[in-house]
Design a protein around this motif. Structure first.
Motif, PDB file in Angstrom:
ATOM      1  N   UNK A   1       0.838  -1.213   0.000  1.00  0.00           N
ATOM      2  CA  UNK A   1       0.000   0.000   0.000  1.00  0.00           C
ATOM      3  C   UNK A   1       0.864   1.251   0.000  1.00  0.00           C
ATOM      4  N   UNK A   2       1.954   1.227   0.772  1.00  0.00           N
ATOM      5  CA  UNK A   2       2.866   2.362   0.796  1.00  0.00           C
ATOM      6  C   UNK A   2       3.507   2.605  -0.557  1.00  0.00           C
ATOM      7  N   UNK A   3       3.908   1.539  -1.215  1.00  0.00           N
ATOM      8  CA  UNK A   3       4.494   1.672  -2.561  1.00  0.00           C
ATOM      9  C   UNK A   3       3.449   2.214  -3.537  1.00  0.00           C
ATOM     10  N   UNK A   4       2.224   1.688  -3.453  1.00  0.00           N
ATOM     11  CA  UNK A   4       1.147   2.183  -4.318  1.00  0.00           C
ATOM     12  C   UNK A   4       0.882   3.663  -4.058  1.00  0.00           C
ATOM     13  N   UNK A   5       0.914   4.061  -2.785  1.00  0.00           N
ATOM     14  CA  UNK A   5       0.674   5.465  -2.430  1.00  0.00           C
ATOM     15  C   UNK A   5       1.771   6.364  -2.996  1.00  0.00           C
ATOM     16  N   UNK A   6       3.021   5.922  -2.906  1.00  0.00           N
ATOM     17  CA  UNK A   6       4.118   6.738  -3.435  1.00  0.00           C
ATOM     18  C   UNK A   6       4.002   6.892  -4.953  1.00  0.00           C
ATOM     19  N   UNK A   7       3.609   5.824  -5.619  1.00  0.00           N
ATOM     20  CA  UNK A   7       3.417   5.911  -7.074  1.00  0.00           C
ATOM     21  C   UNK A   7       2.280   6.875  -7.398  1.00  0.00           C
ATOM     22  N   UNK A   8       1.178   6.749  -6.655  1.00  0.00           N
ATOM     23  CA  UNK A   8       0.028   7.629  -6.888  1.00  0.00           C
ATOM     24  C   UNK A   8       0.394   9.091  -6.610  1.00  0.00           C
ATOM     25  N   UNK A   9       1.105   9.344  -5.515  1.00  0.00           N
ATOM     26  CA  UNK A   9       1.516  10.719  -5.201  1.00  0.00           C
ATOM     27  C   UNK A   9       2.427  11.284  -6.284  1.00  0.00           C
ATOM     28  N   UNK A  10       3.312  10.469  -6.807  1.00  0.00           N
ATOM     29  CA  UNK A  10       4.218  10.926  -7.867  1.00  0.00           C
ATOM     30  C   UNK A  10       3.453  11.226  -9.148  1.00  0.00           C
ATOM     31  N   UNK A  11       2.534  10.353  -9.506  1.00  0.00           N
ATOM     32  CA  UNK A  11       1.765  10.560 -10.734  1.00  0.00           C
ATOM     33  C   UNK A  11       0.868  11.795 -10.645  1.00  0.00           C
TER      34      UNK A  11
ATOM     35  N   UNK B 167       1.417  14.304  -8.574  1.00  0.00           N
ATOM     36  CA  UNK B 167       2.225  15.429  -8.094  1.00  0.00           C
ATOM     37  C   UNK B 167       1.598  16.054  -6.846  1.00  0.00           C
ATOM     38  N   UNK B 168       1.321  15.190  -5.843  1.00  0.00           N
ATOM     39  CA  UNK B 168       0.657  15.632  -4.612  1.00  0.00           C
ATOM     40  C   UNK B 168       1.535  15.431  -3.374  1.00  0.00           C
ATOM     41  N   UNK B 169       2.860  15.440  -3.536  1.00  0.00           N
ATOM     42  CA  UNK B 169       3.748  15.200  -2.404  1.00  0.00           C
ATOM     43  C   UNK B 169       3.600  16.251  -1.315  1.00  0.00           C
ATOM     44  N   UNK B 170       3.530  17.519  -1.698  1.00  0.00           N
ATOM     45  CA  UNK B 170       3.430  18.591  -0.705  1.00  0.00           C
ATOM     46  C   UNK B 170       2.121  18.475   0.087  1.00  0.00           C
ATOM     47  N   UNK B 171       1.028  18.223  -0.600  1.00  0.00           N
ATOM     48  CA  UNK B 171      -0.262  18.063   0.088  1.00  0.00           C
ATOM     49  C   UNK B 171      -0.228  16.863   1.031  1.00  0.00           C
ATOM     50  N   UNK B 172       0.403  15.786   0.598  1.00  0.00           N
ATOM     51  CA  UNK B 172       0.483  14.584   1.437  1.00  0.00           C
ATOM     52  C   UNK B 172       1.313  14.848   2.695  1.00  0.00           C
ATOM     53  N   UNK B 173       2.431  15.527   2.546  1.00  0.00           N
ATOM     54  CA  UNK B 173       3.263  15.850   3.708  1.00  0.00           C
ATOM     55  C   UNK B 173       2.542  16.791   4.663  1.00  0.00           C
ATOM     56  N   UNK B 174       1.819  17.767   4.122  1.00  0.00           N
ATOM     57  CA  UNK B 174       1.029  18.681   4.948  1.00  0.00           C
ATOM     58  C   UNK B 174      -0.032  17.912   5.725  1.00  0.00           C
ATOM     59  N   UNK B 175      -0.735  17.008   5.043  1.00  0.00           N
ATOM     60  CA  UNK B 175      -1.755  16.189   5.708  1.00  0.00           C
ATOM     61  C   UNK B 175      -1.137  15.299   6.786  1.00  0.00           C
TER      62      UNK B 175
ATOM     63  N   UNK C  69      -9.248  14.906   6.396  1.00  0.00           N
ATOM     64  CA  UNK C  69      -8.398  13.807   5.945  1.00  0.00           C
ATOM     65  C   UNK C  69      -9.083  12.505   6.345  1.00  0.00           C
ATOM     66  N   UNK C  70      -9.997  12.055   5.506  1.00  0.00           N
ATOM     67  CA  UNK C  70     -10.840  10.911   5.844  1.00  0.00           C
ATOM     68  C   UNK C  70     -11.369  10.271   4.570  1.00  0.00           C
ATOM     69  N   UNK C  71     -11.792   9.033   4.685  1.00  0.00           N
ATOM     70  CA  UNK C  71     -12.435   8.366   3.547  1.00  0.00           C
ATOM     71  C   UNK C  71     -13.742   9.043   3.166  1.00  0.00           C
ATOM     72  N   UNK C  72     -14.323   9.774   4.112  1.00  0.00           N
ATOM     73  CA  UNK C  72     -15.593  10.453   3.849  1.00  0.00           C
ATOM     74  C   UNK C  72     -15.437  11.678   2.967  1.00  0.00           C
ATOM     75  N   UNK C  73     -14.222  12.165   2.778  1.00  0.00           N
ATOM     76  CA  UNK C  73     -13.969  13.328   1.947  1.00  0.00           C
ATOM     77  C   UNK C  73     -13.711  12.858   0.511  1.00  0.00           C
ATOM     78  N   UNK C  74     -14.654  13.118  -0.414  1.00  0.00           N
ATOM     79  CA  UNK C  74     -14.468  12.634  -1.790  1.00  0.00           C
ATOM     80  C   UNK C  74     -13.296  13.284  -2.520  1.00  0.00           C
ATOM     81  N   UNK C  75     -12.805  14.418  -2.029  1.00  0.00           N
ATOM     82  CA  UNK C  75     -11.671  15.079  -2.671  1.00  0.00           C
ATOM     83  C   UNK C  75     -10.340  14.404  -2.343  1.00  0.00           C
ATOM     84  N   UNK C  76     -10.313  13.604  -1.294  1.00  0.00           N
ATOM     85  CA  UNK C  76      -9.078  12.916  -0.915  1.00  0.00           C
ATOM     86  C   UNK C  76      -8.846  11.716  -1.831  1.00  0.00           C
ATOM     87  N   UNK C  77      -7.611  11.538  -2.296  1.00  0.00           N
ATOM     88  CA  UNK C  77      -7.325  10.353  -3.113  1.00  0.00           C
ATOM     89  C   UNK C  77      -7.420   9.084  -2.259  1.00  0.00           C
TER      90      UNK C  77
END
Length: 177
Positions: free
Chosen positions: A107-117, A119-127, A146-154
């Motif tokens: 899951x961590x590897x998938x998340x890093x790939x998704x963040x890279x694709x 380009x959401x690294x800054x938002x992820x670090x802030x969260x 920062x929850x599954x209930x927020x549809x804007x969150x990846x």
């Protein structure tokens, strides 16, 4: 051992179906997870007797207990949680601990790939900093933004990671099908 082979085969099949449905719909349905909780008890008891019943209970309890805090703060869906409980019931505590660790790594590897694709690294670090700060100040609780209930969150298909982890763990311990 033949019993272990059958239990791993059940776990691989259940996780593969869950991974497929999660990939397609981002949901793992109750029609899959709930009967598989029962499947684990029946399979373990039939193949291993009372020792199998104990393995079932210990594996399901371990998975459900370890992952419950993530469900509580809405970082993990209930379907994902029930899937891991069902896999824990099928595999027992030792093997589900291995599968949980591998699933988190994948899951961590998938998340890093998704963040890279995306380009959401800054938002992820802030969260992440916001979650850590909130945890230190208020303890373990859901964050409104920062929850599954927020549809804007990846989101990630955790069932896909669980399926890959289960398959890799079965292969890694050399379970021959």
């Amino acid at each position: 051992m033949a019993a272990e082979r059958y239990l791993w085969l059940c776990a691989v099949l259940v996780s593969a179906v869950a991974g497929w449905t999660d990939w397609r719909s981002r949901r793992i349905p109750n029609w899959l997870t709930v009967p598989c909780l029962g499947l684990g008890l029946v399979a373990n008891t039939t193949l291993l007797g009372w020792q199998g019943s104990r393995e079932y209970l210990a594996g399901a309890a371990l998975a459900l207990t370890v992952l419950f805090p993530l469900v509580w703060i809405r970082a993990l869906g209930a379907g994902d949680w029930k899937l891991m409980g069902a896999l824990g019931g099928i595999l027992g505590p030792l093997h589900i601990a291995l599968v949980i660790g591998a699933t988190i790594l994948i899951s961590g590897i998938m998340a890093m790939i998704q963040l890279s694709c995306q380009k959401r690294w800054l938002a992820a670090l802030t969260n992440l900093l916001e979650l850590v700060r909130g945890f230190l100040v208020f303890g373990l609780k859901e964050h409104p933004r920062i929850s599954l209930d927020n549809p804007a969150m990846p989101s990630l298909p955790f069932g896909v990671a669980a399926a890959l982890a289960t398959i890799l763990c079965a292969w890694g311990i050399r379970v021959s099908f």
